[in-house]
Write a protein that holds these residues in place. Sequence first.
Motif, short mmCIF file in Angstrom:
data_model
loop_
_atom_site.label_atom_id
_atom_site.label_comp_id
_atom_site.label_asym_id
_atom_site.label_seq_id
_atom_site.Cartn_x
_atom_site.Cartn_y
_atom_site.Cartn_z
N ASN B 205 0.13 -5.73 -10.37
CA ASN B 205 -0.13 -6.52 -9.13
C ASN B 205 -0.54 -5.53 -8.10
OD1 ASN B 205 -0.14 -9.45 -10.18
ND2 ASN B 205 1.86 -9.15 -10.26
N LEU B 206 -0.80 -4.26 -8.33
CA LEU B 206 -1.12 -3.49 -7.32
C LEU B 206 -2.66 -3.46 -7.18
CD1 LEU B 206 -0.14 -0.59 -5.84
CD2 LEU B 206 -1.18 0.83 -7.67
N GLU B 207 -3.10 -3.72 -6.04
CA GLU B 207 -4.64 -3.96 -5.84
C GLU B 207 -5.43 -2.63 -5.86
OE1 GLU B 207 -6.00 -6.82 -5.51
OE2 GLU B 207 -4.06 -7.78 -5.39
N SER B 208 -6.56 -2.65 -6.20
CA SER B 208 -7.41 -1.46 -6.60
C SER B 208 -7.47 -0.56 -5.38
CB SER B 208 -8.90 -1.89 -7.24
OG SER B 208 -9.50 -2.50 -6.20
N ASP B 209 -7.35 -0.98 -4.03
CA ASP B 209 -7.30 -0.03 -3.05
C ASP B 209 -5.90 0.26 -2.41
OD1 ASP B 209 -6.71 -2.62 -2.07
OD2 ASP B 209 -8.34 -2.80 -0.43
N GLU B 210 -4.97 0.09 -3.35
CA GLU B 210 -3.67 0.22 -2.74
C GLU B 210 -3.00 1.47 -3.63
OE1 GLU B 210 -1.14 -3.67 -1.56
OE2 GLU B 210 -1.80 -3.58 -3.48
N ILE B 211 -2.04 2.08 -3.06
CA ILE B 211 -1.64 3.21 -3.54
C ILE B 211 0.10 3.18 -3.41
CG2 ILE B 211 -1.52 4.49 -1.34
CD1 ILE B 211 -1.72 7.26 -3.04
N ILE B 212 0.81 3.27 -4.47
CA ILE B 212 2.34 3.46 -4.36
C ILE B 212 2.83 4.70 -3.83
CG2 ILE B 212 4.25 3.68 -5.92
CD1 ILE B 212 2.81 2.66 -8.44
N THR B 213 3.50 4.45 -2.78
CA THR B 213 4.20 5.60 -1.99
C THR B 213 5.50 5.98 -2.09
OG1 THR B 213 4.67 4.00 -0.19
CG2 THR B 213 2.51 5.05 0.16
N GLY B 214 6.31 4.82 -2.89
CA GLY B 214 7.65 5.20 -3.25
C GLY B 214 8.41 4.04 -3.88
N ILE B 215 9.54 4.38 -4.64
CA ILE B 215 10.38 3.59 -4.95
C ILE B 215 11.59 3.38 -4.69
CG2 ILE B 215 11.41 2.71 -7.74
CD1 ILE B 215 8.34 3.25 -7.86
N GLU B 216 12.19 1.93 -4.11
CA GLU B 216 13.38 2.18 -3.71
C GLU B 216 14.46 1.64 -4.53
OE1 GLU B 216 13.36 -0.19 -0.02
OE2 GLU B 216 15.37 -0.18 0.47
N ILE B 217 15.57 2.25 -4.64
CA ILE B 217 16.62 1.49 -5.67
C ILE B 217 17.84 1.39 -4.68
CG2 ILE B 217 15.95 2.03 -7.72
CD1 ILE B 217 17.53 4.88 -7.45
N PRO B 218 18.49 0.00 -4.86
CA PRO B 218 19.70 -0.56 -4.16
C PRO B 218 20.85 0.41 -4.26
CG PRO B 218 19.07 -2.18 -5.64
CD PRO B 218 18.15 -1.02 -5.67
#
Lengths: 171, 338
Positions: B205-218
């Motif tokens: 569900n990432l849009e084509s103009d979006e970028i992953i910046t990080g992953i948060e784990i609880p």
Amino acid sequence: MAQPGTAEPLRQTDVLPEKIQITLTVNGTRTGLAVAPWTTLLDALRDRLDLTGTKKGCDHGQCGACTVLVDGRRINSCLTLAVMKDGAEVTTVEGLASNGTLHPLQQAFIDHDAFQCGYCTSGQICSAAGLIAEGKARTADEIRELMSGNICRCGAYPNIVAAIQQAMERS
Amino acid sequence: MNPFSYARASDVADAIRQIAADPAARFVAGGTNLIDLMKYDVEHPARLIDISQLPLKSIEETPEGGLLIGAMVPNSDLAYHPLIEQRYPLLASAILAGASQQLRNMASTGGNLLQRTRCFYFYDVVTPCNKRKPGSGCSAISGVNRINAILGTSDACIATHPSDMCVALAALDARVHVAGPGGARTVAFPDFHRLPGATPERDTNLESDEIITGIEIPAKGFNANYSYLKIRDRLSYAFALVSVAAALELEGDTIKEARLALGGVAHKPWRDPAAEAAMRGQHAGESAFTKAADLLLQGAQGYGHNNFKIGLARRAIVRTLSQAARGMPQSQSVKKIR
């Protein structure tokens, strides 16, 4: 659009993108070269710098024959674009020996007859150099697991593990 | 590879600007999957935007006691980070079960989420594949489908997601931090990857103009009772036929909380809150584990060659939960399964 069941033709561009000037320090020597964006580090080393010790096996990151060290870490040079490594330090199998003395891994591979056809050997040795630098492998099981990215189709694995163990003990 | 132009992104905002300006462009970070797909002519971007130098390489503690992992942290650095080894050994174990050390040195955390399927027909450009060429058909459903999915499939696609790391991230309730032209947002892990449905060309569900910046784990890492078990055709350096991430919080022999996720069986890491809820309050033993396996595998369907995965997954789930309960996680170097 190509029909289903046929390969899609490559996208045609009117003008090929220009080559990009990069600098690599390969085996201690700073080298400038202009590369097309799609030139892999493997092809740059072999075809442009005549360092043919690094082998092209599968060209898809599945065999490890192209393993080199970039900034001290082992990577698959076939899946690496040369432009993305501008400024990096690259060590290939040609850069391991110093002043005419074989690297301990090179000597160990000879001592243990750790190859047959030899095609995977430079990748095995560069990978093992990375492995020793990482310091995560102590047992034979750990060496086998962390060397699993290097395939030897002659099946010299027992001797490869023995050679790496020898080099680890002496490093 | 097709000819393409190349540009480097200087920061996240620049990366978003550049991708918005050229819909035919793709981001490249580790390149371990994209470059390979370009060599097979599955992907043929006109432009690559290099995001590998973006300042997203740190692993930081969050005020909530968890961790925020930068999208450009290499997989190997993540697996060997002291905080991951100590608090989240399930994640470390899953990462080390995947690929080779060379590839883990190259591959980025964000890119791991965006790996494309390893379905044979997706790679074979002369065969129909709805994921590669929407509307062309699925060759796997009636083809060689030994490696394909048994859960969450559709008539259009039975591909699996190949990641090991994502199976652990799913079990750990990770959140994906993304940024786009409209600002930043976070996505719960189950909402990040998609089921194939009628649009298998969209993996996430990432849009084509979006970028992953990080992953948060609880904060909760389940570091006492966990295991990651990966079953594959070779002992190492092969994709999972079935993999299981199991994490338990125990009070004596009673299960206080359970997490259970599967890899190699669906278009996304497969988790079902009902299977986990059923274990809560139960004795940590085979009876509860078998019931959880049955719940998690509800609706599983084979397509011929992959029928074996259903029974394999059931046994692997029970075994992995048992390893977790005993505090004896599967070693990723000693391959004997205990």
